[in-house]
Design an enzyme around this catalytic site. Structure first.
Site, mmCIF file in Angstrom:
data_model
loop_
_atom_site.group_PDB
_atom_site.id
_atom_site.type_symbol
_atom_site.label_atom_id
_atom_site.label_comp_id
_atom_site.label_asym_id
_atom_site.label_seq_id
_atom_site.Cartn_x
_atom_site.Cartn_y
_atom_site.Cartn_z
ATOM 1 N N ARG A 185 48.673 48.317 22.718
ATOM 2 C CA ARG A 185 50.131 48.129 22.870
ATOM 3 C C ARG A 185 50.976 47.437 22.170
ATOM 4 O O ARG A 185 51.907 46.797 22.641
ATOM 5 C CB ARG A 185 50.395 47.862 24.510
ATOM 6 C CG ARG A 185 49.937 48.990 25.573
ATOM 7 C CD ARG A 185 49.771 48.403 26.958
ATOM 8 N NE ARG A 185 49.165 47.248 27.354
ATOM 9 C CZ ARG A 185 49.409 46.409 28.292
ATOM 10 N NH1 ARG A 185 50.418 46.601 28.996
ATOM 11 N NH2 ARG A 185 48.605 45.331 28.475
ATOM 12 N N GLU A 186 50.513 47.291 20.799
ATOM 13 C CA GLU A 186 51.280 46.548 19.986
ATOM 14 C C GLU A 186 52.724 47.099 19.945
ATOM 15 O O GLU A 186 53.597 46.335 19.549
ATOM 16 C CB GLU A 186 50.378 47.040 18.612
ATOM 17 C CG GLU A 186 49.196 46.107 18.240
ATOM 18 C CD GLU A 186 48.119 47.023 18.722
ATOM 19 O OE1 GLU A 186 48.339 48.259 19.335
ATOM 20 O OE2 GLU A 186 46.981 46.669 18.553
ATOM 21 N N LEU A 187 53.043 48.615 20.016
ATOM 22 C CA LEU A 187 54.157 49.043 19.839
ATOM 23 C C LEU A 187 55.118 48.529 20.896
ATOM 24 O O LEU A 187 56.172 47.985 20.682
ATOM 25 C CB LEU A 187 54.359 50.660 19.570
ATOM 26 C CG LEU A 187 56.020 50.862 19.383
ATOM 27 C CD1 LEU A 187 56.320 50.486 18.021
ATOM 28 C CD2 LEU A 187 55.758 52.312 19.535
ATOM 29 N N GLY A 244 59.598 50.218 51.480
ATOM 30 C CA GLY A 244 58.571 49.673 51.385
ATOM 31 C C GLY A 244 58.374 48.383 50.797
ATOM 32 O O GLY A 244 58.058 47.432 51.382
ATOM 33 N N SER A 245 58.627 48.522 49.506
ATOM 34 C CA SER A 245 58.585 47.403 48.677
ATOM 35 C C SER A 245 59.669 46.348 48.470
ATOM 36 O O SER A 245 60.803 46.762 48.670
ATOM 37 C CB SER A 245 57.909 47.763 47.127
ATOM 38 O OG SER A 245 59.087 48.445 46.474
ATOM 39 N N TRP A 287 48.810 60.624 39.516
ATOM 40 C CA TRP A 287 48.903 59.548 38.699
ATOM 41 C C TRP A 287 47.687 58.933 38.494
ATOM 42 O O TRP A 287 47.495 57.759 38.233
ATOM 43 C CB TRP A 287 49.799 58.522 39.573
ATOM 44 C CG TRP A 287 51.367 59.057 39.430
ATOM 45 C CD1 TRP A 287 51.807 60.086 38.741
ATOM 46 C CD2 TRP A 287 52.324 58.268 40.216
ATOM 47 N NE1 TRP A 287 53.076 60.245 39.114
ATOM 48 C CE2 TRP A 287 53.512 59.337 39.999
ATOM 49 C CE3 TRP A 287 52.399 57.133 41.131
ATOM 50 C CZ2 TRP A 287 54.789 58.797 40.600
ATOM 51 C CZ3 TRP A 287 53.730 57.278 41.619
ATOM 52 C CH2 TRP A 287 54.865 58.025 41.634
ATOM 53 N N CYS A 336 61.120 60.775 46.028
ATOM 54 C CA CYS A 336 62.015 60.458 45.115
ATOM 55 C C CYS A 336 62.308 60.973 43.758
ATOM 56 O O CYS A 336 61.957 60.869 42.711
ATOM 57 C CB CYS A 336 62.245 58.935 45.017
ATOM 58 S SG CYS A 336 60.504 58.111 44.197
ATOM 59 N N GLU A 367 65.711 60.519 47.928
ATOM 60 C CA GLU A 367 66.820 59.975 47.016
ATOM 61 C C GLU A 367 67.959 60.959 47.389
ATOM 62 O O GLU A 367 67.916 62.062 47.369
ATOM 63 C CB GLU A 367 66.243 60.278 45.474
ATOM 64 C CG GLU A 367 67.167 59.656 44.674
ATOM 65 C CD GLU A 367 66.653 59.614 43.214
ATOM 66 O OE1 GLU A 367 65.371 59.217 43.185
ATOM 67 O OE2 GLU A 367 67.168 59.794 42.142
ATOM 68 N N HIS A 412 68.237 51.936 41.608
ATOM 69 C CA HIS A 412 67.770 51.719 40.169
ATOM 70 C C HIS A 412 68.938 50.966 39.308
ATOM 71 O O HIS A 412 68.732 50.709 38.232
ATOM 72 C CB HIS A 412 67.833 53.171 39.521
ATOM 73 C CG HIS A 412 66.695 54.087 40.029
ATOM 74 N ND1 HIS A 412 67.136 54.998 41.226
ATOM 75 C CD2 HIS A 412 65.348 54.145 39.883
ATOM 76 C CE1 HIS A 412 65.963 55.492 41.711
ATOM 77 N NE2 HIS A 412 64.970 55.154 40.624
HETATM 78 N N1 GLN Z 1 56.581 52.650 49.152
HETATM 79 C C1 GLN Z 1 56.928 52.695 47.934
HETATM 80 C C2 GLN Z 1 57.810 51.510 47.485
HETATM 81 O O1 GLN Z 1 58.706 51.269 48.253
HETATM 82 C C3 GLN Z 1 57.362 54.043 47.237
HETATM 83 C C4 GLN Z 1 57.693 53.897 46.079
HETATM 84 C C5 GLN Z 1 58.097 55.247 45.287
HETATM 85 O O2 GLN Z 1 58.540 56.035 46.013
HETATM 86 N N2 GLN Z 1 57.791 55.539 44.026
HETATM 87 O O3 GLN Z 1 57.691 50.976 46.459
HETATM 88 ZN ZN ZN Z 2 60.939 56.334 45.924
#
Ligand code: GLN
Ligand code: ZN
Length: 758
Positions: free
Chosen positions: A22-24, A436-437, A565, A647, A669, A698
């Site tokens: 990951r040098e760049l 959630g987070s 993912w 989202c 979203e 965001h």
């Molecule tokens: N539960 C996850 C969070 O709140 C959902 C993240 C996401 O939608 N990408 O981070």
């Molecule tokens: Zn999300």
């Protein structure tokens, strides 16, 4: 027409560019932070290009892609090549800074949008074309990279994004016409570019047209004919190689074959069905056969690939061996993966190994299998060991899955569920919650790093995370939120966290892949049958619930997102792997329920990402995606409330599927689309509860109470108070604690105001 050029025999369509370590990423980020200067960044970039070319040449490729390097993204590079950057960036006088301003914005200007590149997890920058956009050729980058390669003695083949793909993936702004209608404006620039490349000594040019494997163009064959008849007619040009990837060309294949180009690239991994033999016009072309999977990490079945290649020789004038697409989508090399057992390792091929496979196949095609017998024997042995490995077949999992699927696994009716959940939860109208987070603070990151280096032990790590959970619970109580979350401090990533605890997955040590710009991800590898040895989240959820009388949501990632993912096994249908993951999630929901958790959220933010590129394949995908989600969420009783979260802002083709998920509550979203999604979902037959995101997480901007309340009123008009939830757009992990606190305070206040009016 070009002067006679000889066909090449072995190549790849493009390479990773972020650097083997990951040098760049590091160089670009320290330039952004003002810690290094441009000269340093440029020299890191030049070294990386050279490293890539040296490796490709040493492996035995006789044509090497150049101009596949990028400081950020190839679509942005193409916008600059065509002089099509919006005028708002002109204020930035330095060229490279202007480029980065378009990619990421700066204090004065907003960046261009970013979106997923076809059905991959790579994100490209979306060029904006408006009535004011004029095109003009700016070939500095491609010409200088070509020169750099020539000076290094590399048989360089410039690669550029083709006119059809560039336009189809751009977006019209300010009432400008549909970008593809501007083909006539950009073709002359491509003609001019071809002349310049010929003058600079390029024998071949690769023009990427992956858009031709999708249904995005109304008349792909007609447009391919128009574009490549024109480009092919250019006097004084390199030989033209039009590359397609990610699927089959369908009727664009004969259309392209009738134009005066010299080579066509077909993806024979993801478009294996394409009937290359049925196109007589290929008889005077070079066919570049993508038989080595460029976007997944499995070792190639050399014997099978050689058979395909040998058959193709009947159909084309000559055949070259290639990766199916750029290896941008896989890690650099297996060399750093020392921790893998020999069996696992032998099944894999990352970027470097794939290039060697290409060269081996080209040699086998030229000299016969005997010339590379050792490599073929190794590949066969690896394949045999993979097929017979017991980790690929867990009889328990398969039997349980079959019996659950056979017995039917639905929940009660939506009304019955709503009634028993209302009785149990006793929530106000317009309940407030979060996704959630909570912010991933410096302390959280430090503790995680400390655990990896051994600076702190597991017990210390757990106690720090518990303290974090407690502080997030207290914060939510102070704010007066109705349904709490534990904040996810213990999760490095919403997929990796689960993959690390499930059998059938393994993590790489250095398997980084570019996701966008300088951002890299390290997808886990799903190689075997999936099983859940022990509960994965129950202790955290139960601990959080023990701290409060308010309900705490359990938080899980759904099967489709876990697949999307990860690098996924290619020896069984995706649907089968999805169901195995779903079974593990289902077991987790039941354990959460038994631990007293009344609400469980199963996130599926990647539902749309895996949508097939061709219309006819979409409904089959959505069927298995929806049924794996339902399998994962239908093991609980009617009184346990299931939430999901998605989202992205364009729901379009998946809107019916979202309704079919039949979650009790769906958060989406919505802030950036002004709540339109609420009416759209209702129109698609969705009758359950919905939590349209009331502000955009965001951005660091704190929304005020009035604007949140206005959004809620708009949503309320579409669904009524019994079905409306109040929450932000997405998780809060990228935000700062004080921003989050201020925004949520306003959100709770807005909910109170609107609740009083309802
Ligand atoms: N539960 C996850 C969070 O709140 C959902 C993240 C996401 O939608 N990408 O981070
Ligand atoms: Zn999300």
């Amino acid at each position: 027409m070009p002067r006679t050029v000889s066909p090449f025999t072995a190549t790849t369509l493009g390479s990773p560019r972020i650097g083997p370590n990951r040098e760049l990423k590091r160089a670009v980020e320290s330039y952004w932070a003002g810690r290094t200067d441009q000269a340093n960044l440029k020299s890191v970039a030049a070294d990386l290009r050279k490293l890539t070319w040296t490796e490709l040449t040493a492996a035995g490729l006789d044509s090497v892609p150049v101009n596949t390097f990028s400081y950020y993204d190839q679509m942005l590079d193409t916008a600059i090549l065509l002089g099509a950057l919006p005028v708002r960036y002109n204020a930035v006088s330095d060229e490279l800074d202007r480029y980065f301003a378009a990619a990421r914005g700066n204090a004065e200007v907003a960046p261009l949008e970013m979106t997923k590149w076809f059905d991959t997890n790579y994100h490209y920058i979306v060029p904006e074309l408006g009535p004011d956009t004029t095109f003009s050729l700016n070939p500095v980058k491609v010409l200088s990279e070509l020169k750099e390669a020539q000076d290094a003695g590399v048989p360089g083949r410039p690669v550029i994004v083709g006119p059809l793909t560039f336009l189809a993936l751009s977006k019209a702004v300010d009432g400008g016409s549909k970008p593809i209608e501007r083909l006539g404006e950009v073709l002359p620039l491509y003609v001019e570019l071809l002349r310049k490349l010929a003058d600079a000594g390029a024998a071949w040019v690769q023009i990427d047209e992956p858009i031709l494997v999708t249904d995005a163009l109304d008349d792909a064959a007609g447009l391919a004919d128009q574009a490549y008849t024109t480009l092919g007619a250019t006097t004084n040009r390199p030989a033209i190689f039009v590359a397609s990837y990610f699927g089959a060309l369908a009727d664009a294949l004969p259309a392209l074959a009738r134009t005066p180009i010299e080579a066509i690239g077909v993806d024979l991994v993801y478009g294996a069905e394409q009937a290359v033999g049925a196109v007589p016009e290929l008889a005077d072309k070079l066919l570049v056969a993508g038989v080595v999977d460029g976007r997944n990490i499995w070792r190639t079945d050399l014997q099978g690939a050689l058979k395909t290649l040998t058959a193709l020789r009947q159909s084309a004038k000559s055949v070259a061996v290639s990766t199916s697409c750029s290896t941008l989508h896989v890690p650099y090399s297996l060399t750093p993966e020392a921790a893998l057992d020999d069996a696992l390792r032998s099944w894999l091929a990352f970027g470097s190994e794939k290039v060697v496979e290409v060269a081996t196949l080209a040699r086998a095609l030229r000299e016969g299998r005997e010339a590379v017998a050792v490599a073929f024997d190794e590949a066969n042995a690896a394949l045999a060991s993979r097929i017979s490995d017991p980790r690929l077949h867990n009889a328990d999992v398969r039997t349980r899955l079959a019996s659950i699927l056979a017995s039917g696994h639905g929940r009660g009716s939506a009304d019955a569920r709503r009634e028993s959940q209302n009785a149990r939860l006793n929530l106000p109208a317009l309940p407030t919650t979060t996704i959630g987070s909570y912010p991933q603070t410096v302390e959280i990151r430090k503790a995680r790093a400390g655990l990896v280096t051994g600076e702190i032990d597991q017990a210390e790590y757990t106690s720090r995370m518990k303290a974090e959970v407690e502080s997030v619970i207290r914060l939510q109580e102070r704010l007066g939120i109705d349904v709490l979350v534990h904040g996810e401090p213990e999760r490095n990533d919403m997929v990796q966290y689960f993959a690390e605890q499930l059998e059938g997955f393994f993590a790489t040590a250095n398997g980084w892949v570019q996701s966008y710009g300088s951002r890299c991800v390290r997808p886990p590898i799903l190689y075997g049958d999936v099983a859940r040895p022990t509960p994965m989240t129950v202790d955290w959820a139960a601990y959080a619930q023990s701290l409060t009388d308010k309900p705490v949501k359990g938080m899980l990632t759904g099967p489709v997102t876990i697949l999307a993912w990860s690098f996924v096994r290619d020896d069984q249908p995706l649907a089968t792997s999805a169901n195995q993951v779903a079974l593990a999630i289902r077991d987790e929901t039941v354990d959460l329920q038994d631990a007293g958790i009344a609400i469980i959220q199963v996130d599926e933010p990647a539902l749309r990402e895996l949508l097939p590129l061709r219309r006819r394949d979409k409904s089959a995908y959505l069927d298995w995606a929806v049924s794996s989600f339902k399998l994962s969420t239908s093991g609980v009783s009617d009184s346990t409330q299931i939430h999901t979260h998605l989202c992205y802002s364009e729901f379009g083709e998946v809107i019916g599927a979202i309704a079919d998920l039949d979650a009790d509550v769906t958060s989406v979203e919505a802030a950036r689309s002004h709540m339109e999604i609420v009416g759209d979902l209702t129109a698609a037959g969705f009758a359950n509860s919905i939590g349209p995101g009331v502000y955009d997480i965001h951005s660091p901007r704190v929304p005020d109470t009035g604007e949140i309340a206005d959004g809620l009123r708009a949503a309320l008009a579409a669904v009524g108070p019994e079905r409306l939830w109040v929450n932000p757009d997405c998780g809060l992990k990228t935000r700062k604690t004080d921003e989050v606190e201020a925004a949520l305070r306003n959100m709770v206040e807005a909910a109170k105001q609107v609740r009083a009016e309802a």
